[in-house]
Every structure is written in C-alpha cells, then in structure tokens.
Design a protein around this motif. Sequence first.
Motif, short mmCIF file in Angstrom:
data_model
loop_
_atom_site.label_atom_id
_atom_site.label_comp_id
_atom_site.label_asym_id
_atom_site.label_seq_id
_atom_site.Cartn_x
_atom_site.Cartn_y
_atom_site.Cartn_z
N GLU A 1 0.82 -1.19 0.00
CA GLU A 1 0.00 0.00 0.00
C GLU A 1 0.86 1.26 0.00
O GLU A 1 1.84 1.35 0.72
CB GLU A 1 -0.89 -0.01 1.24
N LEU A 2 0.45 2.20 -0.82
CA LEU A 2 1.10 3.50 -0.89
C LEU A 2 0.07 4.54 -0.47
O LEU A 2 -1.07 4.50 -0.93
CB LEU A 2 1.55 3.76 -2.33
N ARG A 3 0.45 5.44 0.42
CA ARG A 3 -0.46 6.50 0.88
C ARG A 3 -0.03 7.83 0.29
O ARG A 3 1.16 8.05 0.01
CB ARG A 3 -0.47 6.54 2.41
N THR A 4 -0.98 8.73 0.14
CA THR A 4 -0.69 10.03 -0.48
C THR A 4 0.41 10.78 0.27
O THR A 4 1.17 11.52 -0.34
CB THR A 4 -1.95 10.91 -0.56
N GLU A 5 0.52 10.58 1.56
CA GLU A 5 1.54 11.28 2.35
C GLU A 5 2.97 10.89 1.95
O GLU A 5 3.92 11.59 2.28
CB GLU A 5 1.33 11.04 3.83
N HIS A 6 3.12 9.77 1.24
CA HIS A 6 4.44 9.32 0.79
C HIS A 6 4.83 9.92 -0.55
O HIS A 6 5.96 9.76 -0.99
CB HIS A 6 4.48 7.80 0.66
N VAL A 7 3.89 10.60 -1.22
CA VAL A 7 4.09 11.07 -2.59
C VAL A 7 4.58 12.51 -2.60
O VAL A 7 4.04 13.38 -1.91
CB VAL A 7 2.79 10.95 -3.40
N ASP A 8 5.60 12.75 -3.42
CA ASP A 8 6.10 14.11 -3.62
C ASP A 8 5.43 14.76 -4.82
O ASP A 8 5.02 15.91 -4.77
CB ASP A 8 7.61 14.09 -3.81
N SER A 9 5.31 14.01 -5.93
CA SER A 9 4.73 14.59 -7.14
C SER A 9 4.15 13.51 -8.04
O SER A 9 4.47 12.32 -7.91
CB SER A 9 5.79 15.39 -7.90
N TYR A 10 3.30 13.96 -8.94
CA TYR A 10 2.66 13.10 -9.94
C TYR A 10 2.94 13.73 -11.30
O TYR A 10 2.90 14.94 -11.44
CB TYR A 10 1.14 13.08 -9.77
N ASP A 11 3.23 12.90 -12.30
CA ASP A 11 3.28 13.42 -13.66
C ASP A 11 2.61 12.42 -14.57
O ASP A 11 1.98 11.48 -14.11
CB ASP A 11 4.71 13.79 -14.08
N GLU A 12 2.75 12.61 -15.85
CA GLU A 12 2.01 11.80 -16.81
C GLU A 12 2.24 10.30 -16.65
O GLU A 12 1.32 9.51 -16.75
CB GLU A 12 2.35 12.23 -18.22
N GLY A 13 3.45 9.88 -16.37
CA GLY A 13 3.75 8.46 -16.31
C GLY A 13 4.28 7.94 -15.00
O GLY A 13 4.52 6.74 -14.86
N ARG A 14 4.49 8.85 -14.02
CA ARG A 14 5.15 8.42 -12.78
C ARG A 14 4.54 9.08 -11.55
O ARG A 14 4.02 10.18 -11.61
CB ARG A 14 6.63 8.78 -12.80
N VAL A 15 4.71 8.37 -10.45
CA VAL A 15 4.43 8.91 -9.12
C VAL A 15 5.75 8.88 -8.38
O VAL A 15 6.35 7.83 -8.23
CB VAL A 15 3.36 8.05 -8.39
N ARG A 16 6.23 10.05 -7.98
CA ARG A 16 7.54 10.16 -7.33
C ARG A 16 7.35 10.24 -5.82
O ARG A 16 6.57 11.03 -5.32
CB ARG A 16 8.29 11.39 -7.82
N LEU A 17 8.09 9.38 -5.09
CA LEU A 17 8.02 9.35 -3.64
C LEU A 17 8.81 10.50 -3.01
O LEU A 17 9.77 11.00 -3.62
CB LEU A 17 8.59 8.02 -3.13
N ARG A 18 8.43 10.86 -1.81
CA ARG A 18 9.18 11.86 -1.05
C ARG A 18 10.53 11.26 -0.66
O ARG A 18 10.68 10.05 -0.58
CB ARG A 18 8.44 12.21 0.24
#
Length: 80
Positions: free
Chosen positions: A60-77
């Motif tokens: 599971e990945l939670r939104t609090e772990h995410v730094d940014s979103y782009d067209e093809g990737r979700v980048r973690l903090r």
Amino acid sequence: MVREFTEDDRSKDVVTAEGDRVGTIREVNGDRATVDRDDDSSLTDKVKDLLGWGDDDSNELRTEHVDSYDEGRVRLRRSP
C-alpha cells in the motif's frame, strides 16, 4: 503535492526521489494505492521502512508518501 489517487494513476510507475523504479500502481482508492513491487533488491531498507512495506509482493502507498505526480510516474518523497 498531496492529492488523492485517481484512476489516471493506475498503471503509473512508482519511483523513489532519486528516480529508481519501485513498482507499478495496480489499484487506487482515495488516499491509498496498491503497488505491485519490482524486485526487492532495488529497494533500500530505509525506503521500505518509510512506506511500512514488508516482504509480500504488493503493498500500500499512501498520499503522504508522494512528492509529485506526472504523466507516467508517481515520485516518492525523500526518506528522512
């Protein structure tokens, strides 16, 4: 940028802050997403601890772990 996951995030790559691929988003549900992980050898214990991931294949990945979103990737903090 914290936001809820959307259907558009399904099948995106999940990458560390340094750009190393972690896996792919399989399911989304509001502030949580299920990630099908790539080979564990590429994940440091520090990243696994940050995300609370054990040794199973999907996690599971939670939104609090995410730094940014782009067209093809979700980048973690960055891990502390």
